[in-house]
Design a protein around this motif. Structure first.
Motif, mmCIF file in Angstrom:
data_model
loop_
_atom_site.group_PDB
_atom_site.id
_atom_site.type_symbol
_atom_site.label_atom_id
_atom_site.label_comp_id
_atom_site.label_asym_id
_atom_site.label_seq_id
_atom_site.Cartn_x
_atom_site.Cartn_y
_atom_site.Cartn_z
ATOM 1 N N LEU A 185 0.879 -1.175 0.000
ATOM 2 C CA LEU A 185 0.000 0.000 0.000
ATOM 3 C C LEU A 185 0.914 1.222 0.000
ATOM 4 C CD1 LEU A 185 -2.694 1.447 0.079
ATOM 5 C CD2 LEU A 185 -2.731 1.171 2.565
ATOM 6 N N ALA A 186 0.938 1.932 -1.100
ATOM 7 C CA ALA A 186 1.808 3.103 -1.235
ATOM 8 C C ALA A 186 0.957 4.357 -1.342
ATOM 9 C CB ALA A 186 2.694 2.970 -2.471
ATOM 10 N N VAL A 187 1.337 5.373 -0.611
ATOM 11 C CA VAL A 187 0.681 6.683 -0.703
ATOM 12 C C VAL A 187 1.641 7.620 -1.409
ATOM 13 C CG1 VAL A 187 -0.445 8.547 0.545
ATOM 14 C CG2 VAL A 187 -0.530 6.227 1.452
ATOM 15 N N VAL A 188 1.147 8.318 -2.425
ATOM 16 C CA VAL A 188 2.031 9.105 -3.283
ATOM 17 C C VAL A 188 1.460 10.499 -3.535
ATOM 18 C CG1 VAL A 188 2.823 6.999 -4.425
ATOM 19 C CG2 VAL A 188 0.982 8.332 -5.453
ATOM 20 N N THR A 189 2.318 11.381 -3.983
ATOM 21 C CA THR A 189 1.907 12.722 -4.379
ATOM 22 C C THR A 189 1.509 12.739 -5.853
ATOM 23 O OG1 THR A 189 4.210 13.251 -4.877
ATOM 24 C CG2 THR A 189 3.397 13.841 -2.692
ATOM 25 N N GLY A 190 0.806 13.790 -6.266
ATOM 26 C CA GLY A 190 0.516 13.974 -7.691
ATOM 27 C C GLY A 190 -0.913 13.708 -8.094
ATOM 28 N N SER A 191 -1.858 13.783 -7.162
ATOM 29 C CA SER A 191 -3.262 13.480 -7.475
ATOM 30 C C SER A 191 -3.890 14.478 -8.437
ATOM 31 C CB SER A 191 -4.091 13.431 -6.189
ATOM 32 O OG SER A 191 -4.094 14.698 -5.553
ATOM 33 N N GLN A 192 -3.234 15.625 -8.659
ATOM 34 C CA GLN A 192 -3.764 16.637 -9.577
ATOM 35 C C GLN A 192 -3.071 16.600 -10.940
ATOM 36 O OE1 GLN A 192 -6.581 18.385 -8.536
ATOM 37 N NE2 GLN A 192 -6.276 16.829 -6.944
ATOM 38 N N GLY A 193 -2.294 15.544 -11.186
ATOM 39 C CA GLY A 193 -1.627 15.402 -12.470
ATOM 40 C C GLY A 193 -0.371 16.227 -12.606
ATOM 41 N N GLU A 194 0.224 16.646 -11.476
ATOM 42 C CA GLU A 194 1.443 17.445 -11.526
ATOM 43 C C GLU A 194 2.541 16.654 -12.243
ATOM 44 O OE1 GLU A 194 -0.395 16.659 -8.839
ATOM 45 O OE2 GLU A 194 -0.220 18.182 -7.265
ATOM 46 N N PRO A 195 3.182 17.249 -13.234
ATOM 47 C CA PRO A 195 4.093 16.483 -14.102
ATOM 48 C C PRO A 195 5.311 15.915 -13.396
ATOM 49 C CG PRO A 195 4.160 18.834 -14.627
ATOM 50 C CD PRO A 195 2.998 18.637 -13.708
ATOM 51 N N ARG A 196 5.778 16.569 -12.321
ATOM 52 C CA ARG A 196 7.004 16.093 -11.662
ATOM 53 C C ARG A 196 6.722 15.248 -10.418
ATOM 54 N NH1 ARG A 196 11.172 21.055 -11.218
ATOM 55 N NH2 ARG A 196 9.404 22.068 -10.203
ATOM 56 N N ALA A 197 5.450 15.009 -10.113
ATOM 57 C CA ALA A 197 5.089 14.264 -8.908
ATOM 58 C C ALA A 197 5.128 12.762 -9.156
ATOM 59 C CB ALA A 197 3.705 14.696 -8.430
ATOM 60 N N THR A 198 5.018 12.002 -8.071
ATOM 61 C CA THR A 198 5.209 10.550 -8.134
ATOM 62 C C THR A 198 4.190 9.853 -9.023
ATOM 63 O OG1 THR A 198 6.153 10.597 -5.898
ATOM 64 C CG2 THR A 198 5.416 8.466 -6.734
ATOM 65 N N LEU A 199 2.929 10.244 -8.969
ATOM 66 C CA LEU A 199 1.922 9.565 -9.793
ATOM 67 C C LEU A 199 2.250 9.669 -11.278
ATOM 68 C CD1 LEU A 199 -1.736 10.008 -8.440
ATOM 69 C CD2 LEU A 199 -0.459 7.899 -8.843
ATOM 70 N N SER A 200 2.737 10.811 -11.716
ATOM 71 C CA SER A 200 3.096 10.969 -13.124
ATOM 72 C C SER A 200 4.259 10.064 -13.486
ATOM 73 C CB SER A 200 3.444 12.433 -13.428
ATOM 74 O OG SER A 200 2.281 13.241 -13.382
ATOM 75 N N GLU A 203 -8.471 19.258 -14.541
ATOM 76 C CA GLU A 203 -9.127 18.090 -15.131
ATOM 77 C C GLU A 203 -8.333 17.494 -16.291
ATOM 78 O OE1 GLU A 203 -12.387 20.844 -13.523
ATOM 79 O OE2 GLU A 203 -10.554 21.061 -14.712
ATOM 80 N N THR A 204 -7.807 18.343 -17.153
ATOM 81 C CA THR A 204 -7.066 17.840 -18.320
ATOM 82 C C THR A 204 -5.841 17.039 -17.904
ATOM 83 O OG1 THR A 204 -7.840 19.693 -19.673
ATOM 84 C CG2 THR A 204 -5.894 18.500 -20.448
ATOM 85 N N ALA A 205 -5.090 17.562 -16.933
ATOM 86 C CA ALA A 205 -3.890 16.872 -16.455
ATOM 87 C C ALA A 205 -4.242 15.542 -15.798
ATOM 88 C CB ALA A 205 -3.125 17.768 -15.479
ATOM 89 N N ILE A 206 -5.313 15.537 -15.001
ATOM 90 C CA ILE A 206 -5.723 14.297 -14.320
ATOM 91 C C ILE A 206 -6.190 13.260 -15.337
ATOM 92 C CG2 ILE A 206 -7.382 13.293 -12.697
ATOM 93 C CD1 ILE A 206 -7.388 16.059 -11.270
ATOM 94 N N ASP A 207 -6.991 13.693 -16.295
ATOM 95 C CA ASP A 207 -7.491 12.757 -17.310
ATOM 96 C C ASP A 207 -6.345 12.180 -18.141
ATOM 97 O OD1 ASP A 207 -10.052 13.173 -16.424
ATOM 98 O OD2 ASP A 207 -10.576 14.616 -17.984
#
Length: 428
Positions: free
Chosen positions: A277-292, A321-325
C-alpha cells in the motif's frame, strides 16, 4: 492563495499568506507558473503598520507564501504548534531558519497584536490544529472561520464542538468572514471516519498492489490509510518528499499514532503485490510528482503493473481536469486500474470544507450582523451569501480581490480599492 488584511486605527493584521499551484499570473497568460501567490505590494509598502501575521492552519494555500514573502514584512508570526513546525521547516529551506519570530499560541488563548485582540477557536478540518479566530477592536469584533467543516468523528484531533461558537452569539459579532468552498453543495460534508471506512472496504477486496494519491497535507487521510494497511495486512510506504515531511512534523508534535508503522519506500519492490500500500503525491496530475512518474513507468522505488489499482483520494481541483485525465489514460493504456471519487459509491475522499447545511448552522450559532463570504470563486461567494440571507443574517457583502470592506462606523465596500494581482514565486 489566501491573504486577508484587517485594518484599524492605522494598523493592519494579516491572516494567512498562502500559495496556489500551476496558475497563470495574469488571466490572459497562456503559460502557468508553478507556484503563485497574491501580490503583497499594498501592505509591503507600509510594512511598519503591519502589527503581525496570523496563520490559521498548515495548508499550502494558507501558509505556503510566507517563507517567500516574509522579508517584505519583517513582523512576528502567530500560530499553533503544528503549523509552527511546518513553517519552521519551510523557512529553513529559504535560509530563514531562526530569523522569523514565531509566537506559538494555544486553543482559546487571546493575544494582543497591536490594536487587535485575537482569540483562537478550535474546529475541524483535514489537517491538525485548524483554527478559527475572533479579531476584536474597540469598534467591533470579527469572526474569521479559516477552513473548516463539522466533523464529529475526525481521524485526528477532537470532534467538532459547537459550544464555543454558540457562545459567540452573546458577543455581538459584527461580521463573519467565512469559507465558501462547498457553498454550492447541499447538506453536510462526510466525516474523515466515513472515508476510512470506504477506503478499508475497497482495499481489503484487492489482491494486487494499491497506490493512493492524495494531498500530502491531509494528515487525517494518511493516518486513515495507515489504519487500513494495518487492518488488511499490507505495508504502508510514503513516496514524495512533502508526504514524508508532513508525517515527520506530525510525529514531532504528537499527531501521528505510535502504533502505525511505515516502511522505507525502497523496500516496496521486495514485497508480494498483495502486501503493498503506497501513498504518493501527484493526485492533480502534476508532471514532476510521483503519480506521473508511475504512469510513465519510471518510478524510483515502485513500479505498478497490469491489474494494480490506483486510487485518487482527492478532489479534482477545477482547472486540473485535463492533467488528471491524461494521467488516467496513461495508466489505463498499461491496463492499470484507476478509481476516482465520482466513479464509486464508496467514500474514498471527503472534503474538508462546509456544505450549505454546515454554513447555515454556523450562521445561526454566531448571529453576525454581516456575512462576508471568502475562499471561493464568484459563484461560491454568491451561494454562501444566499445561505447567510436564508439564515437571517441582516447584511451580506460579496466582493472580489482588492475590494475594501468598511465595517465601522458605517458599512460599505470600496470596489478595487487595492491593487490585487499575482506574483510568480517559481516558474516551470
Amino acid at each position: 492563495m489566501n491573504m486577508n488584511l484587517y485594518g484599524h486605527d492605522g494598523q493592519w493584521l494579516m491572516i494567512d499568506c498562502g500559495v496556489s499551484f500551476n496558475e497563470p499570473v495574469q488571466q490572459t497568460d497562456v503559460h502557468k507558473a508553478e507556484i503563485v501567490c497574491a501580490d503583497p505590494s499594498f501592505i509591503s509598502q507600509q510594512k511598519e503598520r503591519l502589527a503581525g501575521i496570523v496563520i490559521t492552519h498548515a495548508h499550502e494555500d494558507h501558509v505556503g507564501a510566507l517563507p517567500f514573502l516574509w522579508r517584505r514584512f519583517k513582523c512576528p508570526v502567530y500560530t499553533t504548534a503544528f503549523t509552527a513546525e511546518i513553517l519552521r521547516r519551510k523557512l529553513a529551506q529559504v535560509g530563514l531558519s531562526g530569523k522569523v519570530p514565531i509566537i506559538e499560541v494555544a486553543q482559546h488563548e487571546s493575544v494582543n497584536i497591536g490594536v487587535f485582540q485575537v482569540k483562537w477557536l478550535a474546529l475541524t478540518h483535514s489537517v491538525p490544529e485548524p483554527f478559527a479566530m475572533t479579531v476584536t477592536t474597540p469598534v467591533g469584533r470579527i469572526f474569521h472561520t479559516g477552513d473548516w467543516k463539522i466533523d464529529h468523528k475526525p481521524i485526528t484531533g477532537e470532534g467538532f464542538a459547537s459550544g464555543p461558537f454558540k457562545a459567540l452569539a452573546k458577543e455581538n459579532i459584527l461580521a463573519m468572514v467565512c469559507d465558501s468552498t462547498n457553498a454550492l453543495r447541499e447538506g453536510y460534508s462526510a466525516s474523515e471516519t466515513d472515508c476510512y471506512s470506504g477506503l478499508l472496504a475497497r482495499i481489503e477486496r484487492e489482491k494486487n498492489r494499491v497506490v493512493v494519491g492524495c494531498f500530502s497535507s491531509n494528515v487525517a487521510r494518511l493516518i486513515a490509510l495507515g489504519r487500513v494497511a494495518k487492518a488488511t495486512g499490507r505495508y504502508l510506504a510514503l513516496i514524495g518528499r512533502s508526504l514524508t515531511n508532513m508525517v515527520s512534523a506530525a510525529r514531532v508534535t504528537g499527531h501521528w499514532p505510535e502504533d502505525l508503522p511505515l516502511i522505507d519506500a525502497a523496500h516496496l519492490g521486495y514485497l508480494p503485490r498483495e502486501e503493498v500500500l503506497a501513498v504518493v503525491t501527484g493526485s492533480q496530475g502534476e508532471p514532476r510528482a510521483t503519480l506521473s512518474r508511475l504512469a510513465a513507468d519510471n518510478g524510483f522505488d515502485l513500479s505498478v503493473e497490469a491489474d494494480d489499482l490506483v486510487i485518487f483520494s482527492a478532489m479534482r481541483i477545477p482547472g486540473n481536469e485535463t492533467a488528471i485525465d491524461g494521467l488516467i489514460r496513461q495508466f489505463q493504456a498499461r491496463k492499470i486500474r484507476t478509481l476516482q471519487a465520482h466513479e464509486t459509491e464508496e467514500t474514498i475522499h471527503v472534503s474538508g470544507h462546509p456544505c450549505r447545511g454546515e454554513l447555515s448552522d454556523m450562521y445561526q450559532w454566531i448571529q453576525p450582523e454581516i456575512a462576508i463570504p471568502v475562499h471561493g470563486e464568484p459563484e461560491h461567494l454568491d451561494a454562501n451569501a444566499q445561505v447567510a440571507k436564508q439564515s437571517y443574517v441582516p447584511a451580506q457583502l460579496v466582493g472580489r480581490n482588492g475590494d475594501l470592506y468598511q465595517l465601522s462606523p458605517s458599512v460599505r465596500v470600496y470596489r478595487q480599492a487595492v491593487k490585487a494581482g499575482r506574483l510568480a514565486l517559481e516558474r516551470h
